[in-house]
Each structure stands twice: as structure tokens, then as C-alpha cells.
Design a protein around this motif. Structure first.
Motif, mmCIF file in Angstrom:
data_model
loop_
_atom_site.group_PDB
_atom_site.id
_atom_site.type_symbol
_atom_site.label_atom_id
_atom_site.label_comp_id
_atom_site.label_asym_id
_atom_site.label_seq_id
_atom_site.Cartn_x
_atom_site.Cartn_y
_atom_site.Cartn_z
ATOM 1 N N SER A 41 -4.861 -2.314 6.989
ATOM 2 C CA SER A 41 -4.811 -2.463 5.534
ATOM 3 C C SER A 41 -6.010 -1.753 4.924
ATOM 4 C CB SER A 41 -4.927 -3.939 5.154
ATOM 5 O OG SER A 41 -3.809 -4.657 5.545
ATOM 6 N N ALA A 42 -6.055 -1.758 3.624
ATOM 7 C CA ALA A 42 -7.237 -1.278 2.907
ATOM 8 C C ALA A 42 -8.345 -2.314 3.057
ATOM 9 C CB ALA A 42 -6.889 -1.097 1.441
ATOM 10 N N ARG A 150 2.850 -5.731 -2.094
ATOM 11 C CA ARG A 150 1.590 -6.313 -1.628
ATOM 12 C C ARG A 150 1.777 -7.030 -0.301
ATOM 13 N NH1 ARG A 150 -2.560 -6.264 -5.230
ATOM 14 N NH2 ARG A 150 -3.708 -6.383 -3.273
ATOM 15 N N GLY A 152 2.146 -5.421 2.415
ATOM 16 C CA GLY A 152 3.141 -4.622 3.133
ATOM 17 C C GLY A 152 2.696 -4.066 4.475
HETATM 18 N N1 ASP Z 1 -3.529 -3.241 0.930
HETATM 19 C C1 ASP Z 1 -2.255 -3.768 0.574
HETATM 20 C C2 ASP Z 1 -2.415 -5.066 -0.203
HETATM 21 O O1 ASP Z 1 -3.476 -5.527 -0.468
HETATM 22 C C3 ASP Z 1 -1.358 -3.947 1.737
HETATM 23 C C4 ASP Z 1 -1.826 -4.974 2.751
HETATM 24 O O2 ASP Z 1 -2.992 -5.308 2.801
HETATM 25 O O3 ASP Z 1 -0.997 -5.416 3.533
HETATM 26 O O4 ASP Z 1 -1.434 -5.655 -0.588
#
Ligand code: ASP
Ligand code: MG
Length: 412
Positions: A41-42, A150, A152
Motif C-alpha cells: 500500500s501507500a 479504498r 484495494g
Molecule cells: N492506499 C490505498 C488506501 O488507502 C489502498 C490500500 O491501502 O489498500 O485505500
């Protein structure tokens, strides 16, 4: 060689130090003789920060551009993790969703994965590389960047595991598994060793927000063994799998709850065909999701109709319902946004009677009034006043013996 897909969420890659720690965990798995694909993820807070930037410029940012923006968060972490891994002597290669052709439909901000071209990834892992893939993003038929909604990245990980027929998909997060109830409410809540896809879907949709629901649906569809575990502690986590493969044959797996509920009631509606659709049609048209519905005809041949919505939609739903009431000649409209839903979930319910009555008795013994009831094959849910949430969850957890795993069926 076994193939493991690992996914690390935003908190797990939230700082440079944590990215280093993730790199060590990945290397450990590799050293144990596995091929490893990592989905990240980020960094935590980054996706929200990006959304905030766009919100400054527009109340409704162009969905396509929002996806171009949001997908950058994950692009940062794949590069950092690959740099860290390579620096530690384990060659890694990062890819964005587009680069590995995670093909989606063109529904920006909530795209669905259609297929994944695995050739490039297969070649890399066969060469001994660790492949690091950006979660949450894909590419549509015309080459536009899309995102999966979100949370994802979970779905990206499961989709990769399905496409490559991985032995296991491990979701590393800030909790060490799925619990029999929220441990912040129930002191004796236990981590489950395993749970079925169906149970997890019920638990997740009821507010045990460990995984993106869609990732569990995906795992069920493609029969991917999915494991939730902590990125900060060692431990086996919780395996989400087929009914045949779960170890515990518990009657009830857990107590789920959802705080974000509100209910609306319209009373004294003339009882005739078409009323339900006249009441709920305008609600649906306003894109408000309805959960439970109860309808009952009284002695005077009018109907009382109650339904629940997400608490965020309460005011909107109430004003729509008031308009409907005028139109169809109902007597009154009322509502309550201080309610919650508590549910007992378990596949064992299919073959055992008496779950609902045990539940209702336990609540009654504590003087908790049940306002609404709904059931499915593997779940019984009740709506109660918000002030009873903690008490209700606790007494149900002990009524079904979940502390000691007391309701495991005897073999034979
Ligand atoms: N970065 C995206 C979010 O915050 C996807 C994830 O974290 O799964 O929704
Ligand atoms: Mg997440």
C-alpha cells in the motif's frame, strides 16, 4: 518451490524504518525457500493526503485524474521497498499495476480486476528476483490508470495469488488476526486459527474491518488461502479458507458489531401492493443502501415499515421518507440514529437449532431490548440501543462460550 504473496498495508510501510523491517521479513520468507511476490500500500496517511489535495481544487475531482493522483502513493513504496531489498543483497524489481497489466474495467475509483498478465512476473521470480507490485491500481483497456477503491491493495494481493496459483496470500497488518469479537470490547476475545470465507464476509461486512470485503469475495471465488497476520509480531495469524479446511468446527465463530447504523420508521401506511417499493424506491434512487427491513400489518389494515441505513445517510433518508409519507398518506415518520447492530456468526448454525433463542435469552437476561431482528443462513443480527453495544457484545461472547473455545463440537 512454494510461491507466497505477501501484502503490507500502509502502517507496515509507514516509515523508512518500517520499510526496512518489511524488507527483512520478505527476505526471511525467501530464505525459507519460497518464491515471493510482495504487494504494498501507500505509506500510511498518504492516500488521504492526496485526496485532500484534490479536494482543495474541486468538490468533485474528475475521477480519472483522481486515479492518476492516488496511484502515486503506491508507486513510492514499491520503489523504496525494492531499493531496500536490493541493498540487502536480494535483487528486487518493482512494477506499477499498469506495468504488470492488472487489467480492470473503466470504473474509475472503484474499478474491478478483469485479468492479470503474469508472464513478466513469472519470468522474474524464476530468475530468483523478488517482485514488488503496487497495490490498489490497474489499467483499463485504453491504458488509463484506475484504482480499486479504498483498501484495494488487499484485492490486488489476492488477485495476484489467484493468477499465479500461489500457495498462500498473507496480508500483514496492524492486528495479529481475526478475533472472536473486538478485543477492545471483550477482554477474553480470542484470535481464531481459521475461519471460512463466508464467515469472514459476514464479519467484515458487519464492521470487523480487517480486510477489504472484495478481497475475501475474490479469495472465495478462486479458492485462495488467505492469511491475516501482524507485521510487527511473530505469530500464525488467522487463515481464511474453505469450510473443509478449517480446523475448528465451531458452532459460532464470533460476535460482530456495527456502530454506524440508523433506523427509520414510517407508520400507518395504507396496506396495498406497491407500498414497499414506493417507500424504498426514492431511498435507492438517492444511492442510500438499505440493510435490514421489517414490515408488519396491524389490525387496522395499515402497515408499519422500518428499515436501517448507514448512519451517515440518516438525515438524507429521513427527509426523503418525510416526503414519501406525505405522498402516500402515512400517519407518521420517526427515526433513531443511536442504534447499533450486533450479530452472531457461524457456519455451524446451519446444522444447529437454538442459536437465536440462546442469543435472545442472553440479551433479555441483561434487560437489553431487541428492536429489530434479521437472520441469514450463518448469522443472526439484532438492532439494540447504542448504549448497550459493549454489554451486548460481551454477554453474547460469553453466552456462546467463545472465551474458552467452549463451543467446539465434539468429534463424531
Ligand atoms: N492506499 C490505498 C488506501 O488507502 C489502498 C490500500 O491501502 O489498500 O485505500
Ligand atoms: Mg488496508
Amino acid at each position: 518451490m512454494p510461491l507466497i504473496v505477501q501484502k503490507y498495508g500502509g502502517t507496515s510501510v509507514g516509515t523508512i524504518e518500517r520499510i526496512q523491517a518489511v524488507a527483512d521479513k520478505v527476505i526471511e520468507t525467501k530464505k525459507q525457500g519460497n518464491q515471493v511476490i510482495v504487494v504494498v500500500s501507500a505509506m500510511s496517511g498518504e492516500t488521504n493526503r492526496l485526496v485532500g489535495l484534490a479536494d482543495h481544487l474541486s468538490k468533485a475531482p474528475v475521477p480519472r485524474e483522481l486515479d492518476v493522483l492516488l496511484s502515486t502513493g503506491e508507486q513510492v513504496t514499491i520503489a523504496l521497498l525494492s531499493i531496500a531489498l536490493t541493498e540487502k543483497g536480494y535483487p528486487a524489481i518493482s512494477y506499477t499495476g499498469g506495468q504488470v497489466h492488472i487489467r480492470t474495467d473503466n470504473q474509475h475509483n472503484k474499478a474491478r480486476i478483469i485479468d492479470i498478465e503474469k508472464a513478466r512476473v513469472v519470468r522474474d521470480i524464476e530468475e530468483g528476483k523478488i517482485v514488488v507490485i503496487a497495490g490498489f491500481q490497474g489499467i483499463d483497456e485504453d491504458g488509463n490508470i484506475t484504482t480499486l477503491g479504498r483498501g484495494g491493495s488487499d484485492t490486488t494481493a489476492v488477485a495476484m495469488a489467484a493468477a499465479l496459483d500461489a500457495d498462500e496470500c498473507r496480508i500483514y497488518t496492524d492486528v495479529d488476526g481475526v478475533y472472536t469479537a473486538d478485543p477492545r470490547i471483550v477482554e477474553g476475545a480470542r484470535r481464531m486459527d481459521s475461519i471460512t470465507y463466508e464467515e469472514m464476509l459476514e464479519m467484515a461486512s458487519l464492521g470487523s474491518k480487517v480486510l477489504q470485503i472484495r478481497s475475501v469475495e475474490f479469495a472465495r471465488k478462486y479458492n485462495v488461502n488467505l492469511r491475516v497476520l501482524s507485521s510487527f509480531e511473530h505469530g500464525p495469524g488467522t487463515l481464511i479458507t474453505d469450510e473443509d479446511e478449517t480446523m475448528e468446527q465451531a458452532l459460532i465463530s464470533g460476535i460482530a458489531h456495527n456502530r454506524d447504523e440508523a433506523k427509520l420508521t414510517i407508520v400507518g401506511v395504507p396496506d396495498k401492493p406497491g407500498i414497499a417499493s414506493q417507500i424504498l424506491g426514492p431511498i435507492a434512487n438517492a444511492n442510500i443502501e438499505v440493510d435490514m427491513i421489517v414490515q408488519n400489518v396491524g389490525l387496522d389494515n395499515t402497515t408499519d415499515f422500518t428499515f436501517t441505513v448507514n448512519r451517515n445517510d440518516y438525515e438524507k433518508a429521513l427527509s426523503i421518507l418525510k416526503k414519501t409519507a406525505d405522498k402516500i398518506g402515512a400517519k407518521d415518520v420517526s427515526g433513531d440514529n443511536k442504534i447499533v447492530k450486533i450479530s452472531v456468526v457461524g457456519v455451524g448454525m446451519r446444522s444447529h437449532a437454538g442459536i437465536a433463542s440462546t442469543m435472545f435469552k442472553a440479551l433479555a437476561d441483561e434487560g437489553i431490548n431487541i428492536q429489530m431482528i434479521s437472520t441469514s443462513e450463518i448469522k443472526v443480527s439484532v438492532v439494540v440501543a447504542e448504549k448497550y453495544l459493549e454489554l451486548g457484545v460481551r454477554i453474547l461472547h460469553s453466552a456462546f462460550g467463545l472465551e474458552e473455545n467452549g463451543n467446539v463440537e465434539e468429534a463424531g
